[in-house]
Design an enzyme around this catalytic site. Structure first.
Site, short mmCIF file in Angstrom:
data_model
loop_
_atom_site.label_atom_id
_atom_site.label_comp_id
_atom_site.label_asym_id
_atom_site.label_seq_id
_atom_site.Cartn_x
_atom_site.Cartn_y
_atom_site.Cartn_z
N ASP A 61 0.91 -1.13 0.15
CA ASP A 61 -0.18 0.20 -0.11
C ASP A 61 1.02 1.03 0.02
OD1 ASP A 61 -1.49 2.05 0.63
OD2 ASP A 61 -2.79 1.09 2.09
N ASN A 88 2.43 3.10 -10.49
CA ASN A 88 1.22 3.06 -11.64
C ASN A 88 0.07 3.31 -10.58
OD1 ASN A 88 -0.80 2.01 -13.53
ND2 ASN A 88 -0.90 0.67 -11.73
N SER A 143 -0.75 11.64 -16.15
CA SER A 143 -1.88 12.07 -16.87
C SER A 143 -1.71 13.41 -17.56
CB SER A 143 -3.11 11.84 -15.83
OG SER A 143 -4.13 12.46 -16.75
N TYR A 158 -7.16 15.27 -8.55
CA TYR A 158 -6.57 14.30 -9.48
C TYR A 158 -5.34 15.27 -10.26
CZ TYR A 158 -5.85 10.93 -13.15
OH TYR A 158 -5.18 9.98 -13.82
N LYS A 162 -1.40 15.03 -10.08
CA LYS A 162 -0.56 14.51 -11.26
C LYS A 162 0.37 15.82 -11.75
CE LYS A 162 -2.15 10.47 -11.79
NZ LYS A 162 -1.57 9.21 -11.65
N VAL A 191 -7.98 5.15 -21.14
CA VAL A 191 -7.98 3.92 -20.85
C VAL A 191 -9.16 3.05 -20.34
CG1 VAL A 191 -6.35 1.83 -20.36
CG2 VAL A 191 -5.24 4.10 -20.87
N ARG A 192 -9.69 2.05 -21.12
CA ARG A 192 -10.81 1.19 -20.48
C ARG A 192 -10.29 0.52 -19.17
NH1 ARG A 192 -11.20 0.74 -26.16
NH2 ARG A 192 -10.34 -1.25 -26.02
N THR A 193 -10.47 1.30 -18.05
CA THR A 193 -10.35 0.56 -16.89
C THR A 193 -11.32 0.98 -15.69
OG1 THR A 193 -9.08 2.41 -16.06
CG2 THR A 193 -7.76 0.59 -16.90
#
Ligand code: NAP
Length: 235
Positions: A61, A88, A143, A158, A162, A191-193
């Site tokens: 973590d 990541n 990002s 966010y 970043k 991205v598809r997540t």
């Protein structure tokens, strides 16, 4: 498959882009230490990843120092060095507030994972990265939302976390140049997540591509850069 004798550690490897990064690095012949904050929730992913090559698992973590230090001990005992660190793990695309009305508690929590997480992971793993025979690569998964010209006031936790991660990338790249350690930031694209949603334009594998490319730079490779689609972009 040729084994490269290179050791890579990926944070948040149990799903999304992190899973695709771990899979891609295994397919390239690296030993991969897949980490996640919950071993119990990662059993299926770890089983799947182990089909692709030499996989190890360690709980990590990135917001908890004791977890980071236990992981450093694991890497030290098993390998005595680290060649690639992929920061990541990331959270909270916070579309529901803006810079004027932001819930600062939420902003602080976002910084804890997205900026202090990579920072304290790098600090703790640095002695092992310095022992890489090849000159290590640190990749910070950032990002486009962290670019200077994207600071229009939305997704404040966010975007600012970043932006700070990008600044940290530059600071550490400068500090670590003389140690032959490269530090770069990468935007994976949309991205598809779970974070990006099902309407995003890239598959997790496509999102992981530039991150893997950056992780494999040799000692002549660039440092302190920001990349997307294998091309340098503006901070
Ligand atoms: P995701 O599907 O939401 O996965 C996030 C990962 O981070 C999960 O494995 C999660 O673990 C892990 N994580 C969260 N907090 C953590 C902590 N404290 N310690 C360790 N791991 C933690 O997100 P993703 O789309 O794959 O995003 C990966 C990275 O790409 C992030 O840094 C994100 O900001 C960046 N990115 C994504 C997109 C996109 O379109 N998807 C675009 C630009 C940048 P759990 O399973 O335990 O929650």
């Amino acid at each position: 498959m040729k084994h490269l004798n290179k050791i890579a550690l990926v944070t948040g490897a149990n799903r999304g882009i992190g899973f695709a990064i771990a899979k891609g690095l295994l397919q390239k012949g690296l030993t991969v230490i897949a980490t996640s904050r919950s071993e119990t929730n990662s059993k299926t992913s770890i089983e799947q990843l182990s089909l692709y090559g030499d996989l190890r698992y360690c709980q990590l973590d990135v917001t908890r120092l004791e977890s980071i230090h236990a992981c450093v001990d694991f890497v030290d005992t098993e390998f005595g060095k680290l060649d690639v660190l992929i920061n990541n793990a990331g959270i909270n695309y916070d579309t529901w507030h803006n810079a004027l009305n932001a819930n600062l508690e939420e902003v602080r929590n976002t910084f804890d994972t997205n900026m202090y997480g990579p920072w304290q992971s790098i600090q703790a793993l640095l002695p092992l990265l310095q022992k890489s025979d090849h000159g290590a690569n640190i990749v910070n998964v950032s990002s486009g939302a962290g670019a200077l010209d994207a600071q229009t006031g939305g997704t404040p936790g966010y975007s600012l976390s970043k932006l700070a991660l990008n600044g940290l990338t530059l600071q550490l790249a400068n500090q670590l140049q003389s140690y032959n350690i490269r530090v770069n930031a990468v935007c994976p694209g949309w991205v598809r997540t779970d974070m990006g949603g099902s309407g995003a334009t890239k598959s997790p594998e496509e999102g992981a591509d530039t991150i893997i490319w950056t992780a494999l730079f040799d000692s002549h490779g660039p440092t302190g850069k920001f990349f997307r689609n294998r091309t340098e972009i503006a901070y």
